[in-house]
Design an enzyme around this catalytic site. Structure first.
Site, PDB file in Angstrom:
ATOM      1  N   GLY A 167     -24.041  46.181  36.646  1.00  0.00           N
ATOM      2  CA  GLY A 167     -23.730  46.331  38.070  1.00  0.00           C
ATOM      3  C   GLY A 167     -24.508  47.456  38.727  1.00  0.00           C
ATOM      4  O   GLY A 167     -24.941  48.403  38.085  1.00  0.00           O
ATOM      5  N   LYS A 227     -25.525  55.059  33.552  1.00  0.00           N
ATOM      6  CA  LYS A 227     -25.192  54.537  34.876  1.00  0.00           C
ATOM      7  C   LYS A 227     -23.837  53.856  34.857  1.00  0.00           C
ATOM      8  O   LYS A 227     -23.577  53.024  33.993  1.00  0.00           O
ATOM      9  CB  LYS A 227     -26.252  53.507  35.300  1.00  0.00           C
ATOM     10  CG  LYS A 227     -25.916  52.725  36.554  1.00  0.00           C
ATOM     11  CD  LYS A 227     -26.055  51.208  36.388  1.00  0.00           C
ATOM     12  CE  LYS A 227     -24.995  50.646  35.497  1.00  0.00           C
ATOM     13  NZ  LYS A 227     -24.899  49.166  35.522  1.00  0.00           N
ATOM     14  N   THR A 228     -22.941  54.201  35.725  1.00  0.00           N
ATOM     15  CA  THR A 228     -21.761  53.400  36.060  1.00  0.00           C
ATOM     16  C   THR A 228     -20.966  54.159  37.105  1.00  0.00           C
ATOM     17  O   THR A 228     -20.665  55.330  36.925  1.00  0.00           O
ATOM     18  CB  THR A 228     -20.849  53.074  34.862  1.00  0.00           C
ATOM     19  OG1 THR A 228     -19.644  52.492  35.357  1.00  0.00           O
ATOM     20  CG2 THR A 228     -20.487  54.265  34.021  1.00  0.00           C
ATOM     21  N   ARG A 231     -27.130  40.804  33.590  1.00  0.00           N
ATOM     22  CA  ARG A 231     -26.133  41.135  32.570  1.00  0.00           C
ATOM     23  C   ARG A 231     -26.438  40.493  31.218  1.00  0.00           C
ATOM     24  O   ARG A 231     -25.564  40.384  30.368  1.00  0.00           O
ATOM     25  CB  ARG A 231     -24.739  40.729  33.054  1.00  0.00           C
ATOM     26  CG  ARG A 231     -24.306  41.537  34.279  1.00  0.00           C
ATOM     27  CD  ARG A 231     -22.846  41.299  34.630  1.00  0.00           C
ATOM     28  NE  ARG A 231     -22.439  42.038  35.821  1.00  0.00           N
ATOM     29  CZ  ARG A 231     -21.995  43.292  35.823  1.00  0.00           C
ATOM     30  NH1 ARG A 231     -21.903  43.962  34.700  1.00  0.00           N
ATOM     31  NH2 ARG A 231     -21.641  43.877  36.952  1.00  0.00           N
ATOM     32  N   ASP A 249     -22.064  49.482  27.620  1.00  0.00           N
ATOM     33  CA  ASP A 249     -22.506  48.293  26.888  1.00  0.00           C
ATOM     34  C   ASP A 249     -24.030  48.198  26.861  1.00  0.00           C
ATOM     35  O   ASP A 249     -24.626  47.893  25.826  1.00  0.00           O
ATOM     36  CB  ASP A 249     -21.918  47.020  27.515  1.00  0.00           C
ATOM     37  CG  ASP A 249     -20.457  46.810  27.120  1.00  0.00           C
ATOM     38  OD1 ASP A 249     -20.153  46.929  25.919  1.00  0.00           O
ATOM     39  OD2 ASP A 249     -19.635  46.543  28.002  1.00  0.00           O
ATOM     40  N   ASP A 274     -17.991  53.688  37.715  1.00  0.00           N
ATOM     41  CA  ASP A 274     -16.618  53.862  37.225  1.00  0.00           C
ATOM     42  C   ASP A 274     -16.372  55.246  36.636  1.00  0.00           C
ATOM     43  O   ASP A 274     -15.226  55.665  36.496  1.00  0.00           O
ATOM     44  CB  ASP A 274     -16.295  52.818  36.145  1.00  0.00           C
ATOM     45  CG  ASP A 274     -16.140  51.420  36.731  1.00  0.00           C
ATOM     46  OD1 ASP A 274     -16.247  51.283  37.964  1.00  0.00           O
ATOM     47  OD2 ASP A 274     -15.923  50.472  35.959  1.00  0.00           O
TER      48      ASP A 274
END
Length: 545
Positions: free
Chosen positions: A77, A198-199, A141, A172, A201
């Site tokens: 994402g 990277k994220t 993905r 992941d 969240d």
């Protein structure tokens, strides 16, 4: 590409670099490392990339480097700042040797396997400096985990003369980067693999990674929106707003937004799990807060909900774990969607079946059907904000009948996801990502593979940040995925004894009763007149001569 005044002004921003990445750079190696858990298993799986030392970059002496080509992949994402990782990498590899070339693989890891790429030139890169999104080369993905993929990728790596691949992704994607690095090292192919954290969240962090990029911008963007809703809420004084925010596996975003905006209620998934709360416990907690505010004459409020909260309710978590195992069974692969719910129910324990049957039908079906590429429930598709508000409404009706609620309750629903993923990066993310890209280039120059680029000491001025690299194996442990034990990077959850949560917990009772809202305002509320003082396009067109 036509640009707004903001983009033009923003393109001129020069990201700041840590002292250790300015000019000539020297890599200093620290102590050897080991994985956070399951040391023997991880070491056996990654014999060529396990136990490597930490690396820190410090000012060094000028030296010459042989020309090299580098490939870059955006995976998973979007997160604000991804383009600055690329621009930082581009500028750094060109500084190492102007003959160096950078190739972007299109639409994520699949671009490497399918040989879909483009050379990233100065003209292309300059268009995307300090912009949000991943649209320079796109993302995807595809999971890099099979030997055929590694070998197919090697063909284009050899054809383009690529020395190293940089993979920008979450836990992941970086796990896959580590597997790829190990494979190429074991085969002695001479191809390096470097990861970048990277994220939005915020769950990719540990002793070495202080924050993942995009988290700062996303939280500021969501907090601006939550603040706007709080202002409207306090003005209209007739709605309870249930606001779901990103964060499937951890509540970092919800907690940060709560600290920035002071809503009446913020659920923290990790606390719900720790206290073994049921869905009914959560509903009762919200309903009681609604009743208390109603008694004060305030029939309005805001509730912030992390998107993954349902997975943290212990009874539902146990149910999901068994559903994941059941739906990973070979016989589950050949049944239709219509049969899947009955198939799942027929394999559940009596305890889990009782929980399954107690859920609203739509939620139960959702848990039994859709899975993401990693085999996880797609919790973002479950409208938790609506589920909770409907259950709160029912609870309040029952309380009203008992004389325990005298007021009105009407709900509005929001889910903030895409709104934050591609926002223009904040100054922090612009600087942080540029430094990560620069670190990745220096890790390649130092001959490293299986490392993740890192930047530490990030609460200090950027000049004092510490840049370097950490072996990806250091962050790994064994976890069950799709019914099998696999090596993965351990996710970072909200620490209930950590300062952010304790600060929130110390104030939330007051926030629940009072209207203590904070309105952070837009993150781009800065800068030159041509950005901040623009009239609307309508007005400009209407008044143009």
């Amino acid at each position: 590409m036509e640009k707004s005044a903001l983009q033009i002004a923003r393109a001129a921003y020069q990201p700041k670099l840590p002292r250790g990445l300015k000019g000539a750079v020297k890599a200093v190696e620290g102590a050897a490392t080991q994985s956070v858990d399951n040391q023997e298993e991880i070491k056996a799986l990654f014999p060529n990339t396990y136990g490597m030392p930490l690396v820190e970059f410090v000012p060094g002496e000028e030296k010459s480097y042989e020309p090299m080509n580098v490939g870059i992949i955006l995976s998973g994402g979007q997160a604000p700042g991804g383009h600055n990782v690329i621009t930082g990498l581009f500028d750094a590899v060109k500084r190492l040797n102007p003959a160096n070339r950078l190739y972007g693989f299109i639409l994520g890891p699949g671009g490497l396997v399918d040989h879909n790429y483009m050379e990233l030139t100065k003209e292309i890169v300059d268009e995307y400096r300090n912009t949000g999104g991943f649209d320079m080369i796109g993302s995807g993905r595809t999971k890099l985990e099979k030997v055929e993929q590694f070998e197919k990728g090697l063909e284009i790596i050899r054809e383009l003369g690529i020395k190293a691949i940089v993979i920008i992704g979450g836990d992941d994607s970086n796990t896959n980067a580590c597997v790829l690095a190990e494979y190429y090292a074991a085969k002695n192919y001479g191809v390096q693999v470097i990861g970048c954290p990277k994220t939005i969240d915020g769950d990719l962090k540990n002793d070495q990674i202080e924050t993942s990029f995009g988290f700062d911008t996303a939280c500021k963007t969501y907090s601006e929106l939550i603040g706007n809703i709080e202002r409207d809420c306090n003005s209209a004084r007739k709605y309870w707003h249930f606001i779901k925010v990103m964060g499937r596996s951890a509540s970092h975003i919800a907690l940060e937004c709560a600290l920035q905006t002071q809503p009446n209620i913020c659920l923290v998934s990790e606390e719900i799990e720790e206290k073994a709360m049921s869905l009914d416990d959560i509903v009762a907690y919200i309903a009681n807060a609604v009743a208390v505010r109603a008694a004060d004459g305030n029939n309005f409020g805001t509730v912030v909900i992390p998107e993954g909260v349902i997975e943290f309710i212990p009874a539902i978590k146990k149910l999901i774990a068994q559903l994941n195992d059941v739906l990973a069974l070979p016989e589950a692969k050949n049944i239709s969607r219509d049969e899947q719910v009955d198939f799942a129910k027929s394999h559940l324990t009596a305890e889990n079946l009782a929980v399954f049957n107690s859920l609203p039908e739509g939620v139960a079906r959702q848990l039994a059907l859709d899975r993401d590429p990693h085999g996880n429930v797609q919790v973002s598709l479950i409208e938790t904000e609506k589920l909770l508000s409907e259950m709160v409404a029912k609870k309040l009706d029952a309380m009203k009948a008992e004389g325990k609620f005298v007021g009105k309750f009407a709900a509005q629903h929001h889910f903030f996801g895409y709104e934050g993923r591609c926002a223009a990066p904040s100054n922090f993310d612009a600087d942080y990502c540029y430094a990560l890209g620069t670190s990745a280039a220096q890790l390649i120059a130092a001959g490293k593979t299986g490392y993740m680029a890192i930047v530490k000491n990030t609460t200090a001025p950027a000049d004092e940040w510490k840049a370097g690299g950490v072996p990806i194996t250091m962050m790994m442990n064994m976890e069950k995925r799709n019914g099998e034990m696999k090596p993965v990077i351990r996710k970072a959850l909200v620490e209930l004894d950590g300062k952010p949560f304790k600060t929130f917990a110390a104030q939330r009772d007051r926030w629940a009763r009072e209207t203590a809202y904070v309105y952070p305002g837009p993150i781009q509320y800065w800068g030159p007149t041509e950005v901040c003082d623009q009239p609307t396009k309508t007005l400009a067109l209407e008044q143009s001569k």
